[in-house]
Design a protein around this motif. Structure first.
Motif, PDB file in Angstrom:
ATOM      1  N   GLY A  91       0.775  -1.239   0.000  1.00 15.16           N
ATOM      2  CA  GLY A  91       0.000   0.000   0.000  1.00 15.16           C
ATOM      3  C   GLY A  91       0.803   1.284   0.000  1.00 15.16           C
ATOM      4  O   GLY A  91       1.985   1.297  -0.333  1.00 15.16           O
ATOM      5  N   LEU A  92       0.117   2.362   0.338  1.00 12.61           N
ATOM      6  CA  LEU A  92       0.780   3.653   0.425  1.00 12.61           C
ATOM      7  C   LEU A  92       0.111   4.475   1.515  1.00 12.61           C
ATOM      8  O   LEU A  92      -0.997   4.175   1.969  1.00 12.61           O
ATOM      9  N   LEU A  93       0.792   5.519   1.933  1.00  9.29           N
ATOM     10  CA  LEU A  93       0.276   6.443   2.950  1.00  9.29           C
ATOM     11  C   LEU A  93       0.272   7.839   2.376  1.00  9.29           C
ATOM     12  O   LEU A  93       1.237   8.246   1.732  1.00  9.29           O
ATOM     13  N   GLY A  94      -0.828   8.539   2.616  1.00  6.24           N
ATOM     14  CA  GLY A  94      -0.917   9.911   2.136  1.00  6.24           C
ATOM     15  C   GLY A  94      -1.945  10.092   1.040  1.00  6.24           C
ATOM     16  O   GLY A  94      -2.042  11.144   0.431  1.00  6.24           O
ATOM     17  N   ILE A  95      -2.750   9.060   0.826  1.00  4.19           N
ATOM     18  CA  ILE A  95      -3.732   9.115  -0.264  1.00  4.19           C
ATOM     19  C   ILE A  95      -4.753  10.222  -0.039  1.00  4.19           C
ATOM     20  O   ILE A  95      -5.308  10.784  -1.002  1.00  4.19           O
ATOM     21  N   SER A  96      -4.953  10.574   1.236  1.00  8.60           N
ATOM     22  CA  SER A  96      -5.977  11.592   1.525  1.00  8.60           C
ATOM     23  C   SER A  96      -5.611  12.949   0.949  1.00  8.60           C
ATOM     24  O   SER A  96      -6.468  13.788   0.715  1.00  8.60           O
ATOM     25  N   LEU A  97      -4.334  13.154   0.670  1.00  5.32           N
ATOM     26  CA  LEU A  97      -3.874  14.391   0.033  1.00  5.32           C
ATOM     27  C   LEU A  97      -4.622  14.667  -1.261  1.00  5.32           C
ATOM     28  O   LEU A  97      -4.838  15.798  -1.642  1.00  5.32           O
ATOM     29  N   PHE A  98      -4.955  13.580  -1.965  1.00 12.81           N
ATOM     30  CA  PHE A  98      -5.516  13.736  -3.301  1.00 12.81           C
ATOM     31  C   PHE A  98      -6.995  13.456  -3.349  1.00 12.81           C
ATOM     32  O   PHE A  98      -7.727  14.015  -4.131  1.00 12.81           O
ATOM     33  N   VAL A 143      -2.580   6.376 -12.146  1.00 10.83           N
ATOM     34  CA  VAL A 143      -2.422   6.658 -10.716  1.00 10.83           C
ATOM     35  C   VAL A 143      -3.789   6.763 -10.043  1.00 10.83           C
ATOM     36  O   VAL A 143      -4.012   6.210  -8.962  1.00 10.83           O
ATOM     37  N   LEU A 144      -4.711   7.460 -10.666  1.00 14.53           N
ATOM     38  CA  LEU A 144      -6.054   7.584 -10.088  1.00 14.53           C
ATOM     39  C   LEU A 144      -6.693   6.213  -9.934  1.00 14.53           C
ATOM     40  O   LEU A 144      -7.239   5.885  -8.880  1.00 14.53           O
ATOM     41  N   HIS A 145      -6.619   5.396 -10.976  1.00 12.39           N
ATOM     42  CA  HIS A 145      -7.244   4.074 -10.913  1.00 12.39           C
ATOM     43  C   HIS A 145      -6.620   3.202  -9.857  1.00 12.39           C
ATOM     44  O   HIS A 145      -7.294   2.447  -9.164  1.00 12.39           O
ATOM     45  N   ALA A 188       3.718  17.081  -4.648  1.00 11.61           N
ATOM     46  CA  ALA A 188       3.542  17.833  -5.901  1.00 11.61           C
ATOM     47  C   ALA A 188       3.741  16.950  -7.126  1.00 11.61           C
ATOM     48  O   ALA A 188       3.027  17.076  -8.128  1.00 11.61           O
ATOM     49  N   ASP A 189       4.720  16.049  -7.059  1.00 15.44           N
ATOM     50  CA  ASP A 189       4.972  15.165  -8.200  1.00 15.44           C
ATOM     51  C   ASP A 189       3.823  14.183  -8.394  1.00 15.44           C
ATOM     52  O   ASP A 189       3.416  13.892  -9.517  1.00 15.44           O
ATOM     53  N   LEU A 190       3.311  13.682  -7.286  1.00 15.99           N
ATOM     54  CA  LEU A 190       2.215  12.731  -7.407  1.00 15.99           C
ATOM     55  C   LEU A 190       0.964  13.433  -7.912  1.00 15.99           C
ATOM     56  O   LEU A 190       0.194  12.884  -8.702  1.00 15.99           O
ATOM     57  N   LYS A 191       0.799  14.686  -7.474  1.00 10.74           N
ATOM     58  CA  LYS A 191      -0.382  15.451  -7.876  1.00 10.74           C
ATOM     59  C   LYS A 191      -0.463  15.568  -9.399  1.00 10.74           C
ATOM     60  O   LYS A 191      -1.525  15.420  -9.989  1.00 10.74           O
ATOM     61  N   LYS A 192       0.682  15.830 -10.028  1.00 12.77           N
ATOM     62  CA  LYS A 192       0.693  15.982 -11.492  1.00 12.77           C
ATOM     63  C   LYS A 192       0.171  14.724 -12.164  1.00 12.77           C
ATOM     64  O   LYS A 192      -0.631  14.789 -13.099  1.00 12.77           O
TER      65      LYS A 192
END
Lengths: 246, 219
Positions: A76-83, A119-121, A107-111
């Motif tokens: 998994g990952l942590l920080g998904i709530s950012l997006f 990434v969204l999926h 910022a890089d992930l946001k792009k």
């Protein structure tokens, strides 16, 4: 011959072009035991993909009491709530088993996220996997014995780790499961007697996971099946040369 | 009730709303209808306008647990629009009312062409995850009485009705406890003047009092 470097399942499943765009921005870091990655009110600056560490997600109530709602490791990952949510979160993320992880600036992930592509999926499928884990854990807490809960917790943690060691005190496990330490001790002694684990000095080593599986309720199998369905394992090797590695 | 009464639908752009409206059909949901389940072939998405639907984990012949309640702020089956299979959940109507039904595959095709729609539904899924997290944590940390108070409050916030039909048997299923536990907790809430049962319907007499009863307690 070099062993396969540890990898994160989500990162490994992303298309080459995404990973290429991120190379040079990914950084390998150490996560020490007890490190708080974020808590309610923290503004997240990075997303973190664990490699050999496990992080506990704790939901923090208004009165300060907290309950473990999920475990996150190389699956998994942590920080998904950012997006997906606001910049802050009602959870606390605490390193429960120390190890390494890869982090990426938000910022890089946001792009990539805004491209509405891979990434969204991936985030969506991971969200579904997390909902499943949290819901099944809630059922387990409500209806199953401490022994079954401990087996479930050990098996889920082990799946997210490399190796058979879980570094954890019985008190911490008790907190995670919402039971008193004495209850955990009793069950740890029983599991040791059965040859399933060895417990000494704050470290549980799983000796025979099939015994844990036979003593477990269906909750472990359900979470595993759904996670595997949503996030298929890929054979691809780890991200090449993240910063911080030789 | 119009689709615009649904708050998730109301977040969409006018163009997306128009597209969605075209493929939706108004329907009446009855109490205890199962509108989604692991084995179910139908893949429907429901934007609720006056019905409310519980999200359940249900074992075969085993007691389960409700981990969420959706009303006019959200949708049932949003995961179908995002290309996912049925998961482990059963979606069962708690309070009857109207909803707008859309074929999952049709909505999925629409989201593939419309990024803003996709993003709004994605964020809703995350909101749902937060609610499941909150309910799971609350259940772990609290006894039946605060949990019952909380569920009653949620039920009222997801409905426009002043009186809800919430039987003790139904509440026992939602909370994953024995019916006797609900009876005892309800007696306490009634003794405190917070709720009352009239002709099988549960009435909230003191909302702030019930909120205090639902406030998390440290065990």
């Amino acid at each position: 011959m070099q062993a396969h470097p540890p990898s994160n399942r989500l990162l490994a499943s992303l298309p080459d072009d995404v990973l290429e765009r991120w190379s040079g921005r990914l950084e390998e870091i150490e996560l020490p035991l007890g490190h708080v990655l974020y808590e309610p009110g923290t503004e997240l600056s990075h997303v973190v993909f664990p490699l050999t560490s496990i992080v506990s997600l704790l939901y923090v109530m208004e009165n300060g009491a907290s309950a473990e709602i999920a475990v996150v490791g190389k699956d998994g990952l942590l920080g998904i709530s950012l997006f997906m949510g606001g910049e802050t979160t009602p959870s606390r993320a605490v390193v429960q088993s120390p190890g390494r992880a890869i982090r990426l600036p938000a910022a890089d992930l946001k792009k990539e996220f805004e491209r509405n592509g891979a990434v969204l999926h991936l985030f969506l499928r991971y969200t579904q996997a997390l909902i499943t884990q949290m819901a099944q854990t809630a059922v387990c807490n409500r209806h199953h014995s401490v022994r079954q809960q401990l087996c479930r917790w050990l098996l889920l943690s082990l799946d997210r780790l490399v190796g058979d060691d879980v570094q954890m005190t019985q008190e911490l496990i008790g907190n995670m499961l919402g039971v008193r330490r004495a209850g955990v001790t009793k069950e740890a002694v029983f599991l040791q007697g059965e040859g399933a684990i060895r417990y000494s000095r704050g470290r549980i080593t799983v000796l025979d996971r099939s015994i844990l599986e036979s003593l477990s309720c269906e909750c472990y199998a359900v979470v595993k099946r759904e996670t595997d369905r949503l996030l298929p394992q890929t054979a691809r090797p780890a991200v090449a040369n993240p910063r911080g590695t030789t | 009730m119009n689709l615009t009464e649904n708050k998730l639908f109301a977040k969409l752009t006018p163009a997306d709303q128009a597209s969605l409206q075209k493929i939706s059909a108004r329907t009446e949901l009855q109490a205890r209808d199962v509108v989604g389940a692991p084995a179910m072939r139908d893949r429907h998405v429901y934007f609720l306008t006056s019905a409310s639907v519980a999200l359940l984990v249900r074992g075969p012949d085993k007691p389960g647990l409700a981990v969420g309640l959706v009303g006019p702020e959200g949708a049932v089956g949003a995961h179908f629009a995002l290309g996912m299979e049925p998961g482990i959940f059963t979606w069962q109507v708690q309070t009857p009312g109207t909803a707008w039904c859309i074929e999952g595959p049709a909505l999925e095709r629409l989201t593939q062409r419309r990024p803003a729609l996709m993003l709004t539904l994605s964020k809703y899924m995350w909101e749902l995850a937060q609610e499941v997290a909150a309910l799971a944590a609350f259940a772990q940390l609290n006894d039946v009485k605060p949990r019952l108070a909380r569920w009653i409050l949620s039920s009222y916030s997801r409905s426009r009705l002043k009186e809800l039909t919430l039987t003790q048997l139904h509440l026992a299923e939602m909370l994953g406890v024995r019916r006797a536990s609900i009876t005892l907790a309800a007696v306490e809430l009634k003794a405190q003047g917070l709720v009352e049962y009239r002709r099988g319907k549960l009435l909230v007499l003191d909302m702030p009092g019930l909120e205090a009863a639902a406030a998390a307690s440290i065990r």
